[in-house]
Design a protein around this motif. Structure first.
Motif, short mmCIF file in Angstrom:
data_model
loop_
_atom_site.label_atom_id
_atom_site.label_comp_id
_atom_site.label_asym_id
_atom_site.label_seq_id
_atom_site.Cartn_x
_atom_site.Cartn_y
_atom_site.Cartn_z
N HIS A 65 0.83 -1.21 0.00
CA HIS A 65 0.00 0.00 0.00
C HIS A 65 0.87 1.26 0.00
O HIS A 65 0.61 2.22 -0.73
N LEU A 66 1.92 1.25 0.81
CA LEU A 66 2.83 2.39 0.88
C LEU A 66 3.53 2.60 -0.47
O LEU A 66 3.67 3.73 -0.93
N HIS A 67 3.94 1.49 -1.09
CA HIS A 67 4.60 1.58 -2.40
C HIS A 67 3.65 2.17 -3.45
O HIS A 67 4.05 3.03 -4.24
N ARG A 68 2.40 1.76 -3.44
CA ARG A 68 1.43 2.30 -4.40
C ARG A 68 1.16 3.79 -4.13
O ARG A 68 0.99 4.57 -5.07
N CYS A 69 1.10 4.17 -2.88
CA CYS A 69 0.90 5.58 -2.56
C CYS A 69 2.08 6.42 -3.05
O CYS A 69 1.88 7.50 -3.61
N ARG A 70 3.29 5.92 -2.83
CA ARG A 70 4.48 6.64 -3.32
C ARG A 70 4.47 6.73 -4.84
O ARG A 70 4.83 7.75 -5.40
N ARG A 71 4.06 5.65 -5.47
CA ARG A 71 3.99 5.62 -6.94
C ARG A 71 2.99 6.65 -7.44
O ARG A 71 3.27 7.40 -8.38
N SER A 72 1.82 6.71 -6.81
CA SER A 72 0.81 7.69 -7.20
C SER A 72 1.30 9.11 -6.96
O SER A 72 1.08 10.00 -7.79
N GLN A 73 1.97 9.31 -5.83
CA GLN A 73 2.49 10.63 -5.52
C GLN A 73 3.56 11.04 -6.54
O GLN A 73 3.57 12.17 -7.02
N ARG A 74 4.43 10.12 -6.89
CA ARG A 74 5.49 10.41 -7.87
C ARG A 74 4.88 10.72 -9.24
O ARG A 74 5.31 11.65 -9.92
#
Length: 188
Positions: free
Chosen positions: A6-15
């Motif tokens: 979930h954290l990885h997906r959030c970072r990906r979306s933010q990037r």
């Protein structure tokens, strides 16, 4: 879904949001310069960002490596857009002014219809058949080829020669292909 995923997906979306904010305008300027249409340029930028989203490993790349990739993808999409058949045959309009023109003479359409029917009657059966499918039934080249059991290239060739013959038949009836702009040039 784990917290790490979930954290990885959030970072990906933010990037991706950061990249969108940083590169949307430059990508749009490039696309618009190539295709000369704001709507198509918007579509190209959107498709570029979608392709970036489909390659998540690129989101971890530094801007120096990501920027050329983004601009290359946008450029290729713009070239694809320019090559596609839709671009050659469809034109964006702001209004339907050309369709809403009112003819002062109600018989003008009747005369045009009569001239076209007479001109069509002079064509060979094969040429008339292709014109009727393409312009009256609004069939695509592939549909005409399927219906007439001929290759698409033959359809295009017949249509080309049929339109030339139709223009010659109209000219023989006294119809000119002079445009309003060329008439204005003559009067100056």
């Amino acid at each position: 879904m784990t917290d790490a995923t979930h954290l990885h997906r959030c970072r990906r979306s933010q990037r991706l949001g950061e990249i969108d904010q940083q590169y949307r305008q430059p990508l749009h300027r490039l696309a618009h310069r190539l295709v000369r249409d704001t709507g198509r340029a918007d579509d190209i930028v959107q498709e570029t960002l979608i392709r970036l989203w489909k390659h998540p490993h690129l989101l971890d790349e530094p801007d120096l490596a990501l920027r050329p990739w983004l601009f290359t993808v946008a450029r290729h999409l713009a070239y694809d857009e320019l090559r596609c058949a839709r671009h050659r045959h469809e034109y964006a309009t702001d209004n339907n002014a050309a369709l809403d023109r009112h003819s002062d003479d109600p018989c003008a359409h009747l005369a045009d219809t009569w001239i076209v029917h007479r001109a069509l009657a002079t064509l060979t059966h094969q040429h008339r058949e292709v014109i009727l499918h393409a312009y009256y039934r609004r069939a695509t080249t592939q549909d005409i080829a399927t219906e007439l059991a001929i290759p698409p290239g033959t359809v295009k060739s017949r249509l080309h020669y049929a339109l030339r013959a139709l223009r010659n038949a109209c000219t023989a009836q006294g119809v000119t292909t002079e445009s309003p702009a060329s008439r204005e040039d003559l009067s100056v």
